[in-house]
Design a protein around this motif. Structure first.
Motif, PDB file in Angstrom:
ATOM      1  N   ASP A  60       0.809  -1.203   0.000  1.00 31.83           N
ATOM      2  CA  ASP A  60       0.000   0.000   0.000  1.00 31.83           C
ATOM      3  C   ASP A  60       0.849   1.262   0.000  1.00 31.83           C
ATOM      4  O   ASP A  60       0.712   2.115  -0.855  1.00 31.83           O
ATOM      5  N   GLY A  61       1.760   1.372   0.974  1.00 39.35           N
ATOM      6  CA  GLY A  61       2.500   2.607   1.089  1.00 39.35           C
ATOM      7  C   GLY A  61       3.866   2.547   0.445  1.00 39.35           C
ATOM      8  O   GLY A  61       4.330   3.510  -0.146  1.00 39.35           O
ATOM      9  N   ASP A  62       4.560   1.428   0.556  1.00 37.65           N
ATOM     10  CA  ASP A  62       5.946   1.363   0.131  1.00 37.65           C
ATOM     11  C   ASP A  62       6.106   1.304  -1.382  1.00 37.65           C
ATOM     12  O   ASP A  62       6.955   1.944  -1.959  1.00 37.65           O
ATOM     13  N   GLY A  63       5.334   0.471  -2.015  1.00 37.17           N
ATOM     14  CA  GLY A  63       5.501   0.255  -3.443  1.00 37.17           C
ATOM     15  C   GLY A  63       4.497  -0.778  -3.887  1.00 37.17           C
ATOM     16  O   GLY A  63       3.441  -0.916  -3.285  1.00 37.17           O
ATOM     17  N   GLU A  64       4.852  -1.566  -4.899  1.00 36.73           N
ATOM     18  CA  GLU A  64       3.937  -2.555  -5.423  1.00 36.73           C
ATOM     19  C   GLU A  64       4.605  -3.916  -5.412  1.00 36.73           C
ATOM     20  O   GLU A  64       5.697  -4.092  -5.912  1.00 36.73           O
ATOM     21  N   ARG A  65       3.929  -4.909  -4.822  1.00 34.74           N
ATOM     22  CA  ARG A  65       4.424  -6.277  -4.822  1.00 34.74           C
ATOM     23  C   ARG A  65       3.326  -7.185  -5.349  1.00 34.74           C
ATOM     24  O   ARG A  65       2.312  -7.364  -4.697  1.00 34.74           O
ATOM     25  N   PRO A  66       3.475  -7.754  -6.529  1.00 30.23           N
ATOM     26  CA  PRO A  66       2.469  -8.680  -7.041  1.00 30.23           C
ATOM     27  C   PRO A  66       2.437  -9.937  -6.201  1.00 30.23           C
ATOM     28  O   PRO A  66       3.338 -10.208  -5.417  1.00 30.23           O
ATOM     29  N   SER A  67       1.371 -10.734  -6.359  1.00 29.63           N
ATOM     30  CA  SER A  67       1.273 -11.985  -5.613  1.00 29.63           C
ATOM     31  C   SER A  67       2.446 -12.879  -5.952  1.00 29.63           C
ATOM     32  O   SER A  67       3.000 -12.817  -7.041  1.00 29.63           O
ATOM     33  N   LYS A  68       2.815 -13.751  -5.005  1.00 29.85           N
ATOM     34  CA  LYS A  68       4.022 -14.545  -5.196  1.00 29.85           C
ATOM     35  C   LYS A  68       3.941 -15.439  -6.423  1.00 29.85           C
ATOM     36  O   LYS A  68       4.917 -15.621  -7.131  1.00 29.85           O
ATOM     37  N   ILE A 127      13.956  -0.689   7.273  1.00 33.34           N
ATOM     38  CA  ILE A 127      13.804  -0.689   5.817  1.00 33.34           C
ATOM     39  C   ILE A 127      12.918  -1.857   5.421  1.00 33.34           C
ATOM     40  O   ILE A 127      13.144  -2.992   5.839  1.00 33.34           O
ATOM     41  N   SER A 128      11.908  -1.587   4.626  1.00 39.12           N
ATOM     42  CA  SER A 128      10.952  -2.631   4.265  1.00 39.12           C
ATOM     43  C   SER A 128      11.502  -3.546   3.180  1.00 39.12           C
ATOM     44  O   SER A 128      12.460  -3.235   2.470  1.00 39.12           O
ATOM     45  N   ALA A 129      10.863  -4.697   3.040  1.00 43.39           N
ATOM     46  CA  ALA A 129      11.240  -5.654   2.011  1.00 43.39           C
ATOM     47  C   ALA A 129      11.098  -5.057   0.621  1.00 43.39           C
ATOM     48  O   ALA A 129      11.848  -5.411  -0.295  1.00 43.39           O
ATOM     49  N   ASP A 184      23.359  -1.354  15.846  1.00 50.95           N
ATOM     50  CA  ASP A 184      22.121  -0.606  16.017  1.00 50.95           C
ATOM     51  C   ASP A 184      20.952  -1.571  15.900  1.00 50.95           C
ATOM     52  O   ASP A 184      21.143  -2.777  15.812  1.00 50.95           O
ATOM     53  N   GLU A 185      19.730  -1.035  15.899  1.00 54.63           N
ATOM     54  CA  GLU A 185      18.550  -1.895  15.885  1.00 54.63           C
ATOM     55  C   GLU A 185      17.810  -1.893  14.547  1.00 54.63           C
ATOM     56  O   GLU A 185      16.734  -2.454  14.459  1.00 54.63           O
ATOM     57  N   SER A 186      18.390  -1.289  13.526  1.00 55.82           N
ATOM     58  CA  SER A 186      17.580  -1.076  12.326  1.00 55.82           C
ATOM     59  C   SER A 186      18.325  -1.279  11.013  1.00 55.82           C
ATOM     60  O   SER A 186      17.792  -0.932   9.964  1.00 55.82           O
ATOM     61  N   SER A 187      19.510  -1.850  11.039  1.00 58.80           N
ATOM     62  CA  SER A 187      20.313  -1.928   9.811  1.00 58.80           C
ATOM     63  C   SER A 187      20.533  -3.337   9.297  1.00 58.80           C
ATOM     64  O   SER A 187      21.366  -3.538   8.409  1.00 58.80           O
ATOM     65  N   CYS A 188      19.798  -4.323   9.802  1.00 57.48           N
ATOM     66  CA  CYS A 188      20.049  -5.699   9.363  1.00 57.48           C
ATOM     67  C   CYS A 188      19.817  -5.862   7.857  1.00 57.48           C
ATOM     68  O   CYS A 188      20.522  -6.625   7.189  1.00 57.48           O
ATOM     69  N   GLY A 189      18.846  -5.142   7.292  1.00 54.47           N
ATOM     70  CA  GLY A 189      18.598  -5.234   5.857  1.00 54.47           C
ATOM     71  C   GLY A 189      19.763  -4.717   5.043  1.00 54.47           C
ATOM     72  O   GLY A 189      20.105  -5.268   3.988  1.00 54.47           O
ATOM     73  N   LEU A 190      20.405  -3.647   5.527  1.00 56.52           N
ATOM     74  CA  LEU A 190      21.573  -3.103   4.837  1.00 56.52           C
ATOM     75  C   LEU A 190      22.749  -4.067   4.920  1.00 56.52           C
ATOM     76  O   LEU A 190      23.501  -4.229   3.957  1.00 56.52           O
ATOM     77  N   PHE A 191      22.919  -4.722   6.081  1.00 57.67           N
ATOM     78  CA  PHE A 191      23.950  -5.749   6.190  1.00 57.67           C
ATOM     79  C   PHE A 191      23.686  -6.865   5.184  1.00 57.67           C
ATOM     80  O   PHE A 191      24.612  -7.359   4.542  1.00 57.67           O
ATOM     81  N   ALA A 192      22.429  -7.265   5.047  1.00 59.87           N
ATOM     82  CA  ALA A 192      22.095  -8.339   4.109  1.00 59.87           C
ATOM     83  C   ALA A 192      22.479  -7.963   2.683  1.00 59.87           C
ATOM     84  O   ALA A 192      22.992  -8.790   1.920  1.00 59.87           O
TER      85      ALA A 192
END
Length: 318
Positions: free
Chosen positions: A20-28, A107-109, A253-261
Motif C-alpha cells: 500500500d505505502g511502500d511500493g507494489e508487490r504482485p502476488s508470489k 527498511i521494508s522488504a 544498532d537496531e535497524s540496519s540488518c537489511g543493509l547488512f544483508a
C-alpha cells in the motif's frame, strides 16, 4: 549501547502494508511467472577499492526525499523491467538519522527487493556466476515448502514454475537469498560447488541466537528449493546443510540488518568478503542507497532526477 539481537524489534520488513505505502508487490505466484550447523572460521579479508561516492548528489537526494516524506502518492522510482515502484514515504527510512534509531529507520522488504533488482552490484564474483534474489523469492519458496508432499496439491502451473526456478538457479554457481525471519533480515547463499547453504548475518546476532534460529528460518525455504530441484533431477540438494559464517562485521544498532544483508550480497564470494566494512560504512551506505535507487538507469522518473540535480546547485557544502 551495543545492539542486543534478542531484544530487536525494528530491523524487519513492514508486513501487510508493503503493497500500500511502500511500493507494489504482485502476488508470489503471479510475480514468479514473470520471471545444527557447522561454523566456518573467519577467512582472510581482501581489500577491494571502495566505490566512488557523490556526496553532493547524496545530500540533495536525502533532502528531496525528506521534503516529500509524508506523501504516499509521490512516486520517486518507477521501472517496468523489472517492475519496481517506490514512493517517497517508503524511502524515508533511508533518511532517518542514527539518533532516531528505532521503527522509523527500519527498511521494508519492498525497498530491499528494489535495491537488488535495480542495482547490479556484481554479475559475477571471482569468475563465478551469481543470482541475487529478494524477499519475494522467499515468499515463493516458503509457499512451495508449506505444501503437502503429495503431488496432487500442485497445479500444472506450480510444476512449470518449479522447473523454471530450478533452471534459473542451475545457470549460476551461487544463488543469494534475502531472508526475513522474526523481523530480522539475513542472507543465505546456496553454493552449488560446495554443496551447502552459507548463512551470512551480522556477527553478534548470530552469536546470541545460534543455529536453531537459522534452521527454523530456512526450513520451508530449503524444502521449496528441494521441490524445485527435484523437477530438475537434483533432489539431493534438499539435504545440503547450513553453514554459519563466522567473523563477519557486527551490527550495533537496531535497524540496519537489511543493509547488512545487501552488503553480504554485494561483497561475499563464497569464501570471504571482497572488502571489509564497519558499522560506520553501513550508516553511510544507507544514504548512498537512496541516491543509487533514484539515479538508477532503470528509473524512468526523469523529472525527479532533474529536480534533485537542480537542488544540488542551491545547496552549500563544506
Amino acid at each position: 549501547m551495543a545492539f542486543h539481537p534478542t531484544n530487536a524489534r525494528t530491523c524487519g520488513r513492514v508486513s501487510a502494508a508493503d503493497g500500500d505505502g511502500d511500493g507494489e508487490r504482485p502476488s508470489k505466484k503471479a510475480r514468479h511467472r514473470n520471471t545444527t550447523s557447522l561454523i566456518r572460521p573467519a577467512s582472510r579479508r581482501v581489500q577491494a577499492p571502495a566505490p566512488v561516492v557523490d556526496r553532493r548528489r547524496e545530500a540533495a537526494t536525502i533532502a528531496y526525499i525528506n521534503a516529500h516524506a509524508e506523501r504516499k502518492d509521490k512516486l520517486l522510482v518507477s521501472s517496468e523491467q523489472p517492475h519496481v515502484r517506490l514512493r517517497a514515504d517508503a524511502m524515508r527510512s533511508l533518511t532517518v538519522p542514527l539518533s532516531q534509531d528505532g521503527p522509523e529507520r527500519k527498511i521494508s522488504a519492498v525497498v530491499l527487493d528494489a535495491s537488488i533488482q535495480l542495482i547490479q552490484y556484481h554479475v559475477s564474483k571471482n569468475g563465478r556466476r551469481v543470482l541475487l534474489l529478494g524477499v519475494e523469492e522467499q515468499d515463493w519458496l516458503q509457499y512451495l515448502g508449506s505444501l503437502p508432499r503429495t503431488a496432487e496439491h500442485l497445479t500444472e502451473q506450480d510444476v512449470a514454475d518449479m522447473a523454471a526456478t530450478a533452471g534459473r538457479y542451475l545457470e549460476n554457481d551461487m544463488v543469494f537469498f534475502l531472508v526475513n525471519h522474526k523481523e530480522h533480515f539475513f542472507t543465505a547463499a546456496l553454493d552449488f560447488g560446495k554443496g551447502e547453504y552459507q548463512v551470512l548475518d551480522s556477527g553478534n546476532y548470530a552469536r546470541y541466537n545460534g543455529a536453531r534460529f537459522y534452521e527454523e528460518a530456512m526450513s520451508e525455504i530449503r524444502r521449496g528449493v528441494g521441490r524445485c530441484m527435484k523437477e530438475a533431477g537434483r533432489a539431493h540438494v534438499a539435504g545440503w546443510k547450513l553453514r554459519l559464517e563466522a567473523g563477519l562485521p557486527e551490527q550495533t544498532d537496531e535497524s540496519s540488518c537489511g543493509l547488512f544483508a545487501l552488503k553480504w550480497m554485494q561483497l561475499w564470494d563464497g569464501e570471504e568478503l571482497a572488502r571489509s566494512f564497519s558499522m560506520g560504512d553501513v550508516h553511510a551506505f544507507r544514504t548512498k542507497l537512496a541516491e543509487e535507487l533514484v539515479f538508477s538507469e532503470m528509473n524512468r522518473m526523469q523529472e525527479v532526477k532533474e529536480e534533485i540535480e537542480s537542488k544540488m546547485t542551491q545547496m552549500r557544502f563544506k
